[in-house]
Design an enzyme around this catalytic site. Structure first.
Site, mmCIF file in Angstrom:
data_model
loop_
_atom_site.group_PDB
_atom_site.id
_atom_site.type_symbol
_atom_site.label_atom_id
_atom_site.label_comp_id
_atom_site.label_asym_id
_atom_site.label_seq_id
_atom_site.Cartn_x
_atom_site.Cartn_y
_atom_site.Cartn_z
ATOM 1 N N SER A 139 0.815 -1.219 0.000
ATOM 2 C CA SER A 139 0.000 0.000 0.000
ATOM 3 C C SER A 139 0.844 1.262 0.000
ATOM 4 O O SER A 139 1.951 1.288 0.557
ATOM 5 C CB SER A 139 -0.878 0.019 1.248
ATOM 6 O OG SER A 139 -1.523 1.265 1.376
ATOM 7 N N TYR A 161 -1.659 0.329 10.032
ATOM 8 C CA TYR A 161 -1.951 -0.294 8.732
ATOM 9 C C TYR A 161 -0.737 -0.144 7.806
ATOM 10 O O TYR A 161 -0.249 -1.131 7.234
ATOM 11 C CB TYR A 161 -3.199 0.361 8.122
ATOM 12 C CG TYR A 161 -3.433 -0.030 6.690
ATOM 13 C CD1 TYR A 161 -4.017 -1.253 6.361
ATOM 14 C CD2 TYR A 161 -3.070 0.822 5.637
ATOM 15 C CE1 TYR A 161 -4.219 -1.623 5.038
ATOM 16 C CE2 TYR A 161 -3.271 0.464 4.322
ATOM 17 C CZ TYR A 161 -3.844 -0.761 4.023
ATOM 18 O OH TYR A 161 -4.040 -1.124 2.711
ATOM 19 N N LYS A 199 -17.370 -1.656 0.907
ATOM 20 C CA LYS A 199 -16.359 -1.189 1.867
ATOM 21 C C LYS A 199 -16.941 -0.074 2.752
ATOM 22 O O LYS A 199 -16.249 0.517 3.576
ATOM 23 C CB LYS A 199 -15.116 -0.676 1.137
ATOM 24 C CG LYS A 199 -14.337 -1.777 0.446
ATOM 25 C CD LYS A 199 -13.106 -1.240 -0.250
ATOM 26 C CE LYS A 199 -12.061 -0.795 0.760
ATOM 27 N NZ LYS A 199 -10.814 -0.365 0.099
#
Ligand SMILES: NC(=O)c1ccc[n+]([C@@H]2O[C@H](COP(=O)([O-])OP(=O)(O)OC[C@H]3O[C@@H](n4cnc5c(N)ncnc54)[C@H](O)[C@@H]3O)[C@@H](O)[C@H]2O)c1
Length: 336
Positions: A139, A161, A199
């Protein structure tokens, strides 16, 4: 569009996170372009369990897979017995690993590291035993607020994250040294496109603004939104990168963006043009000043060179391709 000429007959492809946004698009890519391939999806699906921030623990949804004809397994990548079963009863040729706690605002550090990092290591071990190439989702969050353009090697994650994705990349580098399989980490920037609706609030701002406009509400933006820039990438280009990563010139970690930063104001302006509206924008104070990324733009030179990746969608093209689906989802899911 088909991105490789491989005959995938007798090939078995595992897609973890296949009931989610990117994984389900990958599954349909193979079904439509390589119907001879054997596609297996593994996903924990949604159960109603939430994280402390109120968001669902996992977003997988059966509606992302309506029309999919391959095998679907409901299970948790943290379940060692399940992984052993996969190792012993299947023979994978490629693993696309998309399953993760994908919520960048999740606070559970223990669950994040366990799911995103430790389970990935177990999957890498299976890939090696099966001699399968591993293509996994990293990411842009690994960069945190590092200066643009973001370049592999200059990371500074600002949340757990992003940290977990960087741990996956570091682990991958070790495995690249000691194994013969191809391992490719793809650092997606801000992805948008069909099958992201489930999502919920973590879906892209393109979908969220689209639905605000369809509801006739004035789009609400942060002040100076013409100067808040991101590398927004259409799902079709993300699929292209994944498919080309099946045969990389070199294992490695690669950025997947367009290489061009666009503003949140651009999103609303393009959507209003496509939806034929002239709603007045409302500007609100940005409460995140100081902890907010103001400019992301992927350096994609190595992605082009090593994967043969060439982004095909400017934001105008992506929104044009997506707008009918934004309307369909609004009519069938939001308004119902
Ligand atoms: N969408 C983006 O903009 C973006 C950007 C950068 C990176 N990524 C990464 O790409 C991957 C796919 O993201 P997405 O946008 O499709 O998100 P998503 O949440 O729609 O997909 C992730 C899927 O993984 C499943 N999952 C979660 N925990 C699991 C577990 N323990 N076991 C099995 N399955 C589990 C979920 O049910 C979900 O279907 C993720 O790894 C995410 O971190 C996405």
């Amino acid at each position: 569009m088909r991105y490789i000429n491989d005959d995938l007959k007798d090939k078995t492809i595992l897609i973890t996170g296949g009931a989610g946004f990117i994984g389900s698009n990958l599954a349909f890519y193979f079904q439509n372009n390589h119907p001879e391939a054997n596609i297996i999806i593994l996903d924990s699906f949604r159960s109603g369990k939430t994280l402390s921030n109120g968001n669902l623990k996992s977003f997988g949804h059966f509606k992302n897979l309506i029309g999919f004809r391959g095998e679907v397994i409901s299970g948790d990548i943290n379940d060692k017995d399940l992984l052993l079963n996969l190792e012993l009863n299947y023979k994978f040729d490629y693993i696309f690993h998309e399953a993760a706690i994908s919520d960048t605002t999740a606070l559970e550090q223990d669950l994040m590291i366990k799911t995103n990092v430790n389970a990935y290591k177990d999957l890498l071990e299976i890939a090696i035993k099966h001699n399968a190439n591993m293509i996994y989702a990293s990411s842009a969050a690994t960069y945190g607020n590092a200066l643009s353009p973001q370049i592999v090697g200059r990371e500074s994650p600002q949340n757990v994250y992003g940290f977990s994705k960087l741990c996956m990349d570091n682990l991958s580098k070790e495995y690249m040294k000691k194994s013969n399989i191809a391992i490719v980490g793809l650092r997606y920037f801000n992805v948008y496109g069909p099958r992201e609706y489930f999502k919920n609030t973590t879906a892209s701002m393109i979908l969220q603004f689209g639905h605000q406009i369809l509801a006739g509400k004035n789009p609400r933006l942060f002040e100076n939104s013409d100067k808040i820039l991101r590398d927004f990438i259409y799902i079709e280009d993300v699929i292209q990168a994944n498919i080309k990563a099946m045969h990389p010139k070199e294992s490695g970690i690669y950025n997947v963006g367009t290489g061009r930063a666009r503003s949140f104001q651009d999103i609303v302006d393009i959507l209003q043009k496509e939806l034929d509206t002239t709603l007045k924008c409302e500007y609100i104070k940005n409460p995140f000043i100081g902890s907010y990324q103001f400019h992301t733009e992927a350096d994609i030179s190595s992605t082009k060179e090593k994967l043969g990746y060439e982004p095909g969608f400017e934001m105008e093209d992506g929104i044009k391709a997506y707008v009918d689906e934004i309307k369909r989802v609004y009519a069938q899911e939001v308004k119902k």
